[in-house]
Scaffold this active site. Structure first.
Site, mmCIF file in Angstrom:
data_model
loop_
_atom_site.group_PDB
_atom_site.id
_atom_site.type_symbol
_atom_site.label_atom_id
_atom_site.label_comp_id
_atom_site.label_asym_id
_atom_site.label_seq_id
_atom_site.Cartn_x
_atom_site.Cartn_y
_atom_site.Cartn_z
ATOM 1 N N SER A 94 0.844 -1.206 0.000
ATOM 2 C CA SER A 94 0.000 0.000 0.000
ATOM 3 C C SER A 94 0.873 1.249 0.000
ATOM 4 O O SER A 94 1.984 1.239 0.556
ATOM 5 C CB SER A 94 -0.853 -0.037 1.270
ATOM 6 O OG SER A 94 -1.441 1.208 1.508
ATOM 7 N N TYR B 219 -2.182 -1.298 10.844
ATOM 8 C CA TYR B 219 -2.407 -1.849 9.508
ATOM 9 C C TYR B 219 -1.203 -1.534 8.597
ATOM 10 O O TYR B 219 -0.663 -2.423 7.929
ATOM 11 C CB TYR B 219 -3.690 -1.269 8.896
ATOM 12 C CG TYR B 219 -3.775 -1.501 7.416
ATOM 13 C CD1 TYR B 219 -4.108 -2.752 6.909
ATOM 14 C CD2 TYR B 219 -3.476 -0.480 6.508
ATOM 15 C CE1 TYR B 219 -4.141 -2.981 5.549
ATOM 16 C CE2 TYR B 219 -3.513 -0.702 5.142
ATOM 17 C CZ TYR B 219 -3.849 -1.955 4.668
ATOM 18 O OH TYR B 219 -3.868 -2.179 3.312
ATOM 19 N N LYS C 217 1.858 -3.930 6.597
ATOM 20 C CA LYS C 217 2.252 -3.884 5.177
ATOM 21 C C LYS C 217 3.774 -3.709 5.061
ATOM 22 O O LYS C 217 4.421 -4.364 4.253
ATOM 23 C CB LYS C 217 1.533 -2.743 4.452
ATOM 24 C CG LYS C 217 0.038 -2.991 4.285
ATOM 25 C CD LYS C 217 -0.243 -4.163 3.360
ATOM 26 C CE LYS C 217 -1.606 -4.762 3.541
ATOM 27 N NZ LYS C 217 -1.823 -6.021 2.848
HETATM 28 P P1 NAD Z 1 -11.022 -7.110 1.006
HETATM 29 O O1 NAD Z 1 -11.260 -7.120 2.469
HETATM 30 O O2 NAD Z 1 -12.156 -6.816 0.116
HETATM 31 O O3 NAD Z 1 -10.390 -8.507 0.559
HETATM 32 C C1 NAD Z 1 -9.603 -9.300 1.407
HETATM 33 C C2 NAD Z 1 -10.168 -10.716 1.367
HETATM 34 O O4 NAD Z 1 -9.353 -11.558 2.172
HETATM 35 C C3 NAD Z 1 -11.586 -10.803 1.920
HETATM 36 O O5 NAD Z 1 -12.400 -11.478 0.984
HETATM 37 C C4 NAD Z 1 -11.451 -11.601 3.226
HETATM 38 O O6 NAD Z 1 -12.580 -12.411 3.456
HETATM 39 C C5 NAD Z 1 -10.186 -12.412 2.961
HETATM 40 N N1 NAD Z 1 -9.384 -12.743 4.156
HETATM 41 C C6 NAD Z 1 -8.945 -11.897 5.118
HETATM 42 N N2 NAD Z 1 -8.226 -12.597 6.037
HETATM 43 C C7 NAD Z 1 -8.218 -13.884 5.633
HETATM 44 C C8 NAD Z 1 -7.656 -15.079 6.154
HETATM 45 N N3 NAD Z 1 -6.949 -15.099 7.301
HETATM 46 N N4 NAD Z 1 -7.829 -16.238 5.480
HETATM 47 C C9 NAD Z 1 -8.541 -16.257 4.314
HETATM 48 N N5 NAD Z 1 -9.107 -15.165 3.785
HETATM 49 C C10 NAD Z 1 -8.946 -13.984 4.422
HETATM 50 O O7 NAD Z 1 -9.807 -6.109 0.748
HETATM 51 P P2 NAD Z 1 -9.297 -5.469 -0.614
HETATM 52 O O8 NAD Z 1 -9.672 -4.040 -0.613
HETATM 53 O O9 NAD Z 1 -9.638 -6.329 -1.753
HETATM 54 O O10 NAD Z 1 -7.744 -5.505 -0.342
HETATM 55 C C11 NAD Z 1 -6.945 -6.588 -0.799
HETATM 56 C C12 NAD Z 1 -5.527 -6.381 -0.319
HETATM 57 O O11 NAD Z 1 -5.038 -5.143 -0.807
HETATM 58 C C13 NAD Z 1 -5.368 -6.323 1.193
HETATM 59 O O12 NAD Z 1 -4.164 -6.961 1.530
HETATM 60 C C14 NAD Z 1 -5.279 -4.846 1.479
HETATM 61 O O13 NAD Z 1 -4.556 -4.591 2.645
HETATM 62 C C15 NAD Z 1 -4.547 -4.356 0.250
HETATM 63 N N6 NAD Z 1 -4.786 -2.952 -0.068
HETATM 64 C C16 NAD Z 1 -6.065 -2.502 -0.185
HETATM 65 C C17 NAD Z 1 -6.306 -1.167 -0.474
HETATM 66 C C18 NAD Z 1 -7.705 -0.631 -0.554
HETATM 67 O O14 NAD Z 1 -7.880 0.575 -0.403
HETATM 68 N N7 NAD Z 1 -8.724 -1.447 -0.799
HETATM 69 C C19 NAD Z 1 -5.210 -0.298 -0.674
HETATM 70 C C20 NAD Z 1 -3.920 -0.797 -0.564
HETATM 71 C C21 NAD Z 1 -3.719 -2.136 -0.259
HETATM 72 C C1 WQD Z 2 -9.468 9.418 1.110
HETATM 73 C C2 WQD Z 2 -9.676 10.896 1.433
HETATM 74 C C3 WQD Z 2 -10.091 11.324 3.760
HETATM 75 C C4 WQD Z 2 -13.917 9.313 4.036
HETATM 76 C C5 WQD Z 2 -6.819 4.520 3.221
HETATM 77 C C6 WQD Z 2 -5.798 3.764 4.030
HETATM 78 C C7 WQD Z 2 -4.619 3.428 3.187
HETATM 79 C C8 WQD Z 2 -5.041 2.702 1.908
HETATM 80 C C9 WQD Z 2 -6.119 3.438 1.190
HETATM 81 C C10 WQD Z 2 -5.001 0.337 2.248
HETATM 82 C C11 WQD Z 2 -8.972 11.322 2.729
HETATM 83 C C12 WQD Z 2 -11.289 11.704 2.918
HETATM 84 C C13 WQD Z 2 -12.735 9.813 3.559
HETATM 85 C C14 WQD Z 2 -14.953 10.197 4.420
HETATM 86 C C15 WQD Z 2 -13.558 12.040 3.797
HETATM 87 N N1 WQD Z 2 -5.613 1.423 2.190
HETATM 88 N N2 WQD Z 2 -12.548 11.163 3.444
HETATM 89 N N3 WQD Z 2 -14.724 11.525 4.277
HETATM 90 O O1 WQD Z 2 -7.174 7.716 3.853
HETATM 91 O O2 WQD Z 2 -6.141 7.787 1.550
HETATM 92 O O3 WQD Z 2 -6.228 5.684 2.750
HETATM 93 O O4 WQD Z 2 -7.185 3.706 2.100
HETATM 94 O O5 WQD Z 2 -3.827 0.132 2.190
HETATM 95 O O6 WQD Z 2 -3.787 2.634 3.956
HETATM 96 O O7 WQD Z 2 -5.386 4.577 5.105
HETATM 97 O O8 WQD Z 2 -8.341 6.657 1.868
HETATM 98 O O9 WQD Z 2 -10.694 6.576 1.138
HETATM 99 O O10 WQD Z 2 -10.183 6.620 3.606
HETATM 100 O O11 WQD Z 2 -9.789 8.650 2.259
HETATM 101 O O12 WQD Z 2 -13.407 13.271 3.718
HETATM 102 O O13 WQD Z 2 -16.023 9.797 4.900
HETATM 103 O O14 WQD Z 2 -11.066 11.114 1.662
HETATM 104 O O15 WQD Z 2 -9.904 12.251 4.793
HETATM 105 O O16 WQD Z 2 -8.494 12.603 2.531
HETATM 106 P P1 WQD Z 2 -6.942 7.066 2.559
HETATM 107 P P2 WQD Z 2 -9.817 7.056 2.237
#
Ligand code: NAD
Ligand code: WQD
Length: 340
Positions: free
Chosen positions: A124, A149, A153
């Protein structure tokens, strides 16, 4: 050969499974459904006309994981499975370290013992914290993340780097910026489980009347309109980057450690207000909002330099913010019909 996709029924995982199936990979999904639902599997089958193998269990159960490796010729893994709620991670640090790191280590034990390479990790942009300069390239120094979290990562990246070096394996650390949107079929997308923490799901529910008003967390940031800036990347583009990263690893037949690191974003920053306006324009709906104090732990600005992914993966995101936000609205309509 088959690719293990952990968390393959989750938001980014399900879109990536579709792209893998469309590219003729055999896919084996492990997902414990802790943050996803079984209907996503059926919908993946409807989109692709193919049926991935699915195991519903928790990756912390080592004995079940070993059986999956016994049953399938696994040649690589894309590891999406993790708990991802930043606020919750502060309240439940031990659970987050356990889920995100034990799952990873259990898979790596299997990889180590069975001589398997090709590991892709969902990292991330949070590993950069508030970077000193924009755009953020892969050489930007990492900062200690604010959240548990984020620490999982950063630790995951370190564990995988050591794994690759010690056992001469190939890993790809993909640092996603802010994924948004849903599949054009509107059959898979981000499931709104509980009150959304992230901006776009909250905007979607506000437009639909599920939430009364969006709270914009701060309009006093040193940005053009005072609201914080992020790099919102369309989830289907992001999914395609995984296929490109996997191909690159698999084509590399050398026996040396490979540690690929890629930023996956659009290269363009958008403010919170810009996202709200783009959603309203794209979908011809209103998103009522109020300005509130800043959210603790939020950074001011983050957007990616994506040159490395362009050059080495021949990949770039070309879906506009408005196009991506249209798919969000179609997904909301699908969810609404499903529930009525
Ligand atoms: P998500 O929660 O939709 O998907 C994760 C999936 O993993 C879920 O379906 C959950 O049921 C499964 N899971 C969790 N723990 C498990 C376990 N112990 N065993 C088996 N299954 C398990 O999340 P996402 O948004 O698709 O994110 C996917 C990956 O990307 C995550 O590692 C997250 O940290 C990373 N990521 C997400 C974002 C974002 O904003 N969505 C941003 C950066 C990184
Ligand atoms: C985006 C912008 C908020 C909600 C998070 C995790 C990061 C990564 C991505 C996984 C910010 C603003 C949000 C609301 C708002 N995930 N906001 N009102 O904060 O960039 O990152 O998701 O790895 O680790 O921290 O994403 O979508 O939460 O927020 O004003 O109700 O929207 O303040 O500026 P963020 P976000």
């Amino acid at each position: 050969m088959a690719i293990l996709v952990t968390g393959g029924l989750g938001y980014i995982g399900s879109h990536t499974v579709v792209e893998l199936l469309n590219n003729n990979y055999e896919v084996v999904i492990v997902d414990d459904l802790s943050n996803s639902e079984k209907f996503i599997l059926k919908n993946i089958e409807e989109i692709t006309g193919k049926k991935p193998v699915f195991y519903p269990f928790d990756l912390k159960r080592k004995e079940l994981l070993a059986q999956v490796f016994d049953a399938h010729p696994i040649d690589g893994c894309i590891n999406f499975a993790a708990s991802k709620a930043v606020g919750e991670s502060q309240l439940k640090p031990v659970d987050y370290y356990e889920n995100n790191l034990f799952s990873l280590i259990n898979i790596l034990q299997e990889f180590k013992q069975r001589g398997i390479s090709n590991f892709i990790f969902s990292s991330s942009c949070t590993v950069y914290g508030q970077a000193d300069q924009m755009p953020i390239d892969e050489n930007t120094p990492l900062k200690m993340p604010e959240s548990v979290y984020g620490k999982t990562k950063q630790m995951g990246e370190e564990i995988l780097t050591d794994f690759a070096k010690a056992y001469h394996r190939k890993v790809s650390l993909l640092r996603y910026f802010n994924p948004i949107g849903a599949h054009p079929s509107a059959k898979i997308g981000e499931l709104p489980i509980g009150i959304p923490n992230n901006l776009v799901p909250y905007v979607m529910q506000t437009a639909a009347g599920v939430r009364e008003k969006l709270s914009i967390w701060g309009d006093d940031y040193p940005t053009e309109d005072g609201t914080a800036v992020r790099d919102y990347i369309y989830v289907v583009d992001l999914a395609k980057a995984h296929v490109a990263a996997l191909k690159k690893l698999m084509e590399d037949e050398s026996n040396v450690a490979t540690i690929d690191i890629f930023n996956l974003g659009t290269g363009k920053g958008s403010s919170v207000l810009e996202v709200v306006k783009a959603f309203e324009t794209a979908n011809d709906v209103k998103v009522p909002y109020q300005i509130c104090d800043r959210r603790e732990g939020d950074i001011t600005i983050a957007f990616a330099n994506v040159d490395k992914a362009k050059e080495e993966l021949q990949w770039k995101s070309d879906t506009s913010l408005e196009e991506a936000l249209k798919t969000v609205w179609e997904w909301q309509k699908y969810l609404k019909n499903r529930n009525t």
